[in-house]
Motif scaffolding. Structure first.
Motif, mmCIF file in Angstrom:
data_model
loop_
_atom_site.group_PDB
_atom_site.id
_atom_site.type_symbol
_atom_site.label_atom_id
_atom_site.label_comp_id
_atom_site.label_asym_id
_atom_site.label_seq_id
_atom_site.Cartn_x
_atom_site.Cartn_y
_atom_site.Cartn_z
ATOM 1 N N VAL A 319 -80.967 36.983 -3.634
ATOM 2 C CA VAL A 319 -81.607 36.432 -4.823
ATOM 3 C C VAL A 319 -82.053 34.999 -4.572
ATOM 4 C CG1 VAL A 319 -80.494 37.904 -6.549
ATOM 5 C CG2 VAL A 319 -79.360 35.788 -5.819
ATOM 6 N N TYR A 320 -83.183 34.686 -5.145
ATOM 7 C CA TYR A 320 -83.681 33.325 -5.273
ATOM 8 C C TYR A 320 -83.598 33.016 -6.772
ATOM 9 C CZ TYR A 320 -85.582 35.048 -0.888
ATOM 10 O OH TYR A 320 -85.723 35.639 0.346
ATOM 11 N N GLN A 321 -84.025 31.850 -7.181
ATOM 12 C CA GLN A 321 -83.824 31.519 -8.595
ATOM 13 C C GLN A 321 -84.440 32.561 -9.522
ATOM 14 O OE1 GLN A 321 -84.128 27.432 -9.869
ATOM 15 N NE2 GLN A 321 -85.112 28.021 -11.782
ATOM 16 N N GLU A 322 -85.693 32.948 -9.279
ATOM 17 C CA GLU A 322 -86.372 33.879 -10.173
ATOM 18 C C GLU A 322 -86.792 35.183 -9.495
ATOM 19 O OE1 GLU A 322 -86.315 33.392 -13.213
ATOM 20 O OE2 GLU A 322 -86.053 31.233 -13.483
ATOM 21 N N HIS A 323 -86.336 35.407 -8.279
ATOM 22 C CA HIS A 323 -86.722 36.619 -7.554
ATOM 23 C C HIS A 323 -85.506 37.296 -6.940
ATOM 24 C CE1 HIS A 323 -90.470 34.206 -7.527
ATOM 25 N NE2 HIS A 323 -91.049 35.378 -7.667
ATOM 26 N N GLY A 324 -85.581 38.609 -6.851
ATOM 27 C CA GLY A 324 -84.591 39.383 -6.136
ATOM 28 C C GLY A 324 -85.263 40.169 -5.034
ATOM 29 N N GLN A 325 -84.632 40.199 -3.871
ATOM 30 C CA GLN A 325 -85.205 40.891 -2.713
ATOM 31 C C GLN A 325 -84.521 42.249 -2.543
ATOM 32 O OE1 GLN A 325 -84.284 40.162 1.678
ATOM 33 N NE2 GLN A 325 -85.962 38.741 1.280
ATOM 34 N N ILE A 326 -85.328 43.296 -2.419
ATOM 35 C CA ILE A 326 -84.810 44.664 -2.314
ATOM 36 C C ILE A 326 -85.328 45.313 -1.036
ATOM 37 C CG2 ILE A 326 -84.716 46.947 -3.382
ATOM 38 C CD1 ILE A 326 -85.252 45.587 -6.076
ATOM 39 N N PRO A 327 -84.472 45.594 -0.062
ATOM 40 C CA PRO A 327 -84.896 46.351 1.126
ATOM 41 C C PRO A 327 -85.139 47.815 0.753
ATOM 42 C CG PRO A 327 -82.804 45.192 1.465
ATOM 43 C CD PRO A 327 -83.068 45.189 0.004
ATOM 44 N N LEU A 328 -86.093 48.427 1.422
ATOM 45 C CA LEU A 328 -86.406 49.827 1.180
ATOM 46 C C LEU A 328 -85.875 50.683 2.315
ATOM 47 C CD1 LEU A 328 -90.081 49.462 -0.108
ATOM 48 C CD2 LEU A 328 -87.964 49.580 -1.441
ATOM 49 N N PHE A 329 -85.278 51.823 1.962
ATOM 50 C CA PHE A 329 -84.686 52.698 2.969
ATOM 51 C C PHE A 329 -85.206 54.121 2.779
ATOM 52 C CE2 PHE A 329 -81.585 49.284 2.271
ATOM 53 C CZ PHE A 329 -81.434 48.829 3.570
ATOM 54 N N GLY A 330 -84.889 54.967 3.732
ATOM 55 C CA GLY A 330 -85.284 56.363 3.649
ATOM 56 C C GLY A 330 -86.784 56.506 3.663
#
Length: 383
Positions: A319-330
């Protein structure tokens, strides 16, 4: 025009599933009733009179709070029996007196002889009677006196003899139950919590002071205590909503989680097969309570907007202040989740996640597809 579904909401927004909330409340109420104790719901996370009314339905009517802002709010909404479950600071007593003049009884907490004397002195000065409990340390090492300490008896005696203060009893909170990883471990902590509170109350009584209330807390120990003999009330709080951490320590299941955050895909990093959503540290919190658990879900479990899981588990990894990072799988790719796609995030630690929001958008998973907004419930923040 107000939003009618979760797809109309501004993002990020806080979602509360009423059906799951009611089931969670019923489970704890049934547990308390079966174990022969009163249930005093702790509303430090809920911070909402609408949630409170459901939580105290069929109970004694008492609640616990963690801030004076909460005490003021619930008193203004007609709640008459409020425990301020944090050690009182003398310069807060004028504010407490003002709340009591609204017609509510505030129970204060202390673990200090010096503060106890200040409470008595301020009571005389303000012509107000303060009701006080002694906080006990049952093993967490955060605050509280030990049950065999001299301070315990001295505090009880000072209050018992005071003209503008009364001794209400003892309380403790087994916050270290969150470190348990099995039900057997929780049972052991629960017994230590019970034994601490009960032995302290018995010792006070042997010194000639009445000790009416023996109050313990913690969702895990309230659920899994083998016995609550000698205890008069329990004060759990997170049981209402649940979160990913509580699911991993057996306090609930993932299907019980009543709180989620609706967010949108805001950016792609296709070369690294990951995306960003517009919910970060402020919207989700930076708590990492599942970090050392078998199933680390980062800063939140990610599902489709309607709550249905993806084939490959997804989580907010950073997470950053206003962003969330989501890795993609499959088989998932950025093309399948274009900018503007709505996702639902179930929090790691719901108490921290809910803190930034001023309202709940209510849905009901037992009505239709569970995406319709059936009500908006305000909640308060601050101290």
């Amino acid at each position: 025009m107000p939003p009618t579904t979760i797809f109309d909401l501004p993002t990020p927004s806080l979602i509360l599933d009423r059906a799951k909330l009611v089931r969670n409340l019923r489970r704890m109420a049934d547990t308390a009733r079966r174990k022969g104790v009163l249930l005093r719901p702790h509303l430090k996370t809920a911070k909402s009179i609408d949630v409170a009314r459901l939580a105290i339905e069929g109970q004694s009517g008492g609640i616990a709070v963690s801030t004076l802002k909460e005490a003021e709010y619930f008193a203004s909404q007609g709640i008459k029996d409020i425990q301020y479950a944090a050690c009182i600071i003398p310069d807060q007593l004028t504010r407490v007196a003002d709340i009591q003049r609204l017609g509510s009884r505030i129970t204060l907490i202390t673990d200090s002889v010096e503060v106890t004397r200040a409470i008595c002195s301020m009571g005389r000065e303000l012509d107000e009677t303060f009701r006080v409990q002694v906080e006990l340390d049952c093993g967490e090492g955060r605050s509280g006196v030990f049950p065999d300490s001299e301070e315990l008896i001295e505090i009880a005696r000072i209050l018992d003899e005071a003209s503008h203060a009364t001794f209400s009893g003892v309380m403790t909170h087994a916050g270290h139950s969150y470190q348990c990883r099995t039900i057997a471990e929780i049972e052991e902590v629960a017994e230590a919590e019970r034994d601490t509170a009960v032995s302290a109350a018995e010792r006070i009584r042997r010194h000639g002071v009445a000790c009416a209330t023996v109050s313990i807390g913690s969702t895990p120990t309230a659920l899994y205590a083998r016995s609550l003999d000698g205890v008069t009330e329990v004060r759990p709080g997170v049981y209402m909503f649940g979160d990913m951490f509580q699911a991993q320590i057996n306090s609930c299941s993932v299907d019980d989680l009543a709180i989620s955050v609706i967010a949108e895909v805001s950016s792609h990093h296709a070369a690294m097969n990951r995306l960003l959503v517009n919910a970060g540290a402020l919207a989700l919190s930076k708590d990492r309570s599942t970090e050392n658990m078998p199933n680390d879900i980062g800063f939140g479990l990610v599902t489709k907007a309607d709550g249905q899981p993806f084939k490959a588990p997804m989580k907010v990894a950073r997470v950053y202040q206003e962003h969330g990072q989501i890795p993609l799988f499959g088989e998932l790719s950025c093309e399948q989740l274009p900018v503007g796609t709505r996702l639902r995030i179930y929090p790691n630690h719901v108490c921290m996640t809910a803190a930034m929001y001023d309202q709940y958008h209510l849905v009901d998973s037992e009505q239709g597809d569970g995406c319709e907004i059936i009500a908006i419930w305000p909640r308060i923040n601050g101290w």
